[in-house]
Design a protein around this motif. Structure first.
Motif, PDB file in Angstrom:
ATOM      1  N   ALA A 263       0.837  -1.202   0.000  1.00  0.00           N
ATOM      2  CA  ALA A 263       0.000   0.000   0.000  1.00  0.00           C
ATOM      3  C   ALA A 263       0.872   1.251   0.000  1.00  0.00           C
ATOM      4  N   GLU A 264       2.053   1.141   0.589  1.00  0.00           N
ATOM      5  CA  GLU A 264       2.980   2.271   0.575  1.00  0.00           C
ATOM      6  C   GLU A 264       3.537   2.524  -0.819  1.00  0.00           C
ATOM      7  N   ASP A 265       3.675   1.463  -1.614  1.00  0.00           N
ATOM      8  CA  ASP A 265       4.121   1.651  -2.998  1.00  0.00           C
ATOM      9  C   ASP A 265       3.034   2.343  -3.820  1.00  0.00           C
ATOM     10  N   PHE A 266       1.775   1.980  -3.570  1.00  0.00           N
ATOM     11  CA  PHE A 266       0.681   2.690  -4.230  1.00  0.00           C
ATOM     12  C   PHE A 266       0.697   4.163  -3.841  1.00  0.00           C
ATOM     13  N   ARG A 267       0.840   4.430  -2.545  1.00  0.00           N
ATOM     14  CA  ARG A 267       0.862   5.813  -2.075  1.00  0.00           C
ATOM     15  C   ARG A 267       2.008   6.581  -2.735  1.00  0.00           C
ATOM     16  N   TYR A 268       3.178   5.944  -2.809  1.00  0.00           N
ATOM     17  CA  TYR A 268       4.348   6.578  -3.415  1.00  0.00           C
ATOM     18  C   TYR A 268       4.083   6.925  -4.877  1.00  0.00           C
TER      19      TYR A 268
END
Length: 456
Positions: A263-268
Motif C-alpha cells: 500500500a505504501e508503494d501505491f501511495r508513493y
C-alpha cells in the motif's frame, strides 16, 4: 449464491449470479449469514434480540430482492458452451532481450544465459495477417508488444503499427495497440509516436526506490529506479498535456514477499503524480525466495484492506486516481466469454515469439509442449486450442461453486499450470489472494458510490 463478508466493519452481501451488492444492517446480516429459509424457528431465535416487526420487515425486504433477482439469483449460464475459436488479440514478443535484468522476470530477458533475439518485421507482418484473417467478423482487435523490452525493437513496433492500421482499415477492423515497457527507452521520438498513434502504454515501476531496486536491476547489478522514474514521469506529463484522443496508461508494479506493505508503494506512485496504478502479486515457483507463500496470506489480506483505505483517501483528494484491481463495474461488466474464460489464452488470445511460433500467451512462450503452430502455416495444434477453449469456470471444479467466478474468470492459466501442472486447476494461492482483493474492491465501490452520491 450469496457471499457475505466484512471489510472495515461494513457488512456486505454479494449475490454472485446477479452481481448485486448490498450493504446490510445487523439483523439482515444475521438472517443472511444463517441458513435463511424464513422458517418459524428462525424467527423465534431472532425474536430473542429483535422486535417481531423488525424481523418481519427484514424478511419482507429480502423476499422482495429475491423476487427481483437481486438475492439468491439462479446461475444464469448453467449450460454455457464457449464460442468457436476466434482470435481477438495477439501478443507479439518482439524482443527476447532486455536492457534490465529483473531478478523475478519469468522471461529471464536481459540475463547473460538468455538467447537475445529480436522479431523481424516480416514475422510481425505475418502475425498481423493472421490476426486479420482469424478474427472473423470481429470489428475490434488488439496487438500487444511485449518482451523482454519491446522498445529495443522500436523500428519493428513502429512498422507493425502502421502495417496493422492499413490492413485493418482494408478489412473493416479497428486495431488497438499496447506496449509494455520499463521506460528506459522512452525518448522524445518514441513518446511522440506512442501518443500520436494512441498506443496504450504499461509502464513498469514497482514503487518506492527500495522496492523497485531490489529486483529491477541493470545488467551490471545496479538499481534502475533513479533512471526509470524521470522517464516515466516525463511520458505521463506529456500524456496529461495531450489534447484530443489518446491511449491509456498504467504504471504497473510487482510486489513480492519482501514488500508486503505494498500500500505504501501505491501511495508513493500516486505522490509522483501517477493517476493510473496497478500492483500485481509476483507469479513464481514456490522455491524462489521472493515467491508469496501460504503463511504470507494474512499479511496480504490485511494490506489489501489498508490499500482500500489509502486508495479512498487518494480518490477523495483527486477523483482521477485509479487502482486497476479496484475498478469493478457491477452494472456493465465484461462480455460473457470474458467473464467465464478470462483473457481467452490459447483460443482468442495468442502470443507470437520472435521466430513466429504461436503459444497460448506470453507466459507460455518457449515451452515446447504449448507450441500451437506458427504465423506462416497457422495453428497446427487444434486439440490444444480446444483444450484451452473448453477450460472455463464451469469446467474447473474449484471455480463452478465459487462466488468470485464471474470476476476472476477462473484465474490465470499460466499460474495454474505453474502451481498444479494443469490449466484445469487454478492456483490455490492465487485464488485466495484474488478473493480478498475482490472483497476490498467491492468495498471500495460501495464507498465510492457514497462519495460520488454525496457530491451530486
Amino acid at each position: 449464491m450469496i457471499h457475505c463478508f466484512t471489510v472495515h466493519g461494513a457488512r456486505l452481501v454479494l449475490d454472485a449470479h446477479s452481481q448485486s451488492l448490498h450493504e446490510v444492517d445487523g439483523l439482515a446480516w444475521e438472517i443472511l449469514t444463517g441458513e435463511f429459509s424464513g422458517r418459524p424457528e428462525t424467527v423465534r431465535v431472532l425474536q430473542e434480540r429483535y422486535p417481531a416487526a423488525e424481523i418481519e420487515g427484514a424478511l419482507g425486504e429480502i423476499e422482495i430482492l429475491r423476487r427481483q433477482g437481486l438475492l439468491f439469483a439462479p446461475d444464469p449460464h448453467p449450460d454455457y458452451q464457449p464460442p468457436p475459436p476466434e482470435v481477438k488479440a495477439l501478443c507479439l514478443y518482439v524482443s527476447h532481450h532486455c536492457n534490465l535484468a529483473c531478478r523475478y522476470c519469468f522471461a529471464r530477458a536481459g540475463r547473460p544465459d538468455t538467447v537475445r533475439k529480436l522479431m523481424p518485421s516480416g514475422v510481425a507482418r505475418r502475425a498481423v495477417d493472421l490476426l486479420i484473417s482469424e478474427s472473423g467478423a470481429r470489428r475490434h482487435v488488439e496487438i500487444d508488444f511485449f518482451g523482454g523490452e519491446p522498445l529495443l525493437n522500436f523500428p519493428v513496433v513502429r512498422d507493425t503499427i502502421r502495417y496493422a492500421r492499413e490492413r485493418g482499415e482494408a478489412a473493416g477492423k479497428r486495431v488497438g495497440f499496447t506496449v509494455t515497457t520499463n521506460g528506459l527507452l522512452l525518448t522524445p521520438e518514441v513518446r511522440r509516436f506512442l501518443l500520436k498513434n494512441k498506443v496504450n502504454v504499461v509502464l513498469s515501476l514497482d514503487g518506492r526506490p527500495e522496492a523497485h531496486d531490489r529486483w529491477r536491476r541493470t545488467p551490471g547489478g545496479g538499481g534502475s529506479h533513479r533512471e526509470v522514474l524521470p522517464k516515466i514521469r516525463e511520458y505521463v506529463r506529456e500524456w496529461e498535456a495531450c489534447r484530443g484522443s489518446r491511449g491509456y496508461y498504467y504504471v504497473r508494479g510487482t510486489f513480492t514477499r519482501h514488500n508486503l506493505d505494498f500500500a505504501e508503494d501505491f501511495r508513493y506512485l500516486v505522490e509522483q503524480g501517477f493517476h493510473n496504478v496497478s500492483l500485481e502479486p509476483v507469479v513464481a515457483p514456490q522455491d524462489e525466495e521472493y515467491a508469496l507463500r501460504e503463511r504470507d496470506l494474512p499479511r496480504v489480506r490485511a494490506e489489501y484492506e489498508r490499500l482500500a483505505t489509502v486508495y479512498l483517501e487518494a480518490f477523495q483528494a483527486d477523483a482521477r486516481v485509479r487502482f486497476f484491481h479496484f475498478e469493478i463495474d457491477l452494472d456493465a461488466g465484461p462480455c460473457l466469454p470474458k467473464r467465464l474464460s478470462g483473457c481467452g489464452a490459447g483460443h482468442a488470445y495468442l502470443a507470437v515469439d520472435a521466430d513466429g511460433g504461436l503459444f497460448p500467451c506470453h507466459q507460455f512462450v518457449g515451452q515446447s509442449r504449448f507450441w500451437l503452430g506458427d504465423v506462416f502455416s497457422g495453428v497446427a495444434r487444434t486439440d490444444l486450442v480446444d483444450a484451452f477453449r473448453q477450460t472455463h469456470v464451469y469446467t474447473k471444479k474449484e471455480c463452478s461453486d465459487c462466488w468470485a467466478k464471474f470476476f476472476c474468470s477462473g484465474g490465470c492459466h499460466a499460474h495454474a499450470f505453474l502451481e498444479n501442472g494443469s490449466i484445469r486447476h487454478p492456483s490455490w494461492l492465487g485464488c485466495a489472494t484474488m478473493r480478498h482483493r475482490l472483497e476490498c474492491a467491492l468495498y471500495v465501490q460501495a464507498r465510492i458510490s457514497e462519495i460520488t452520491g454525496s457530491k451530486s
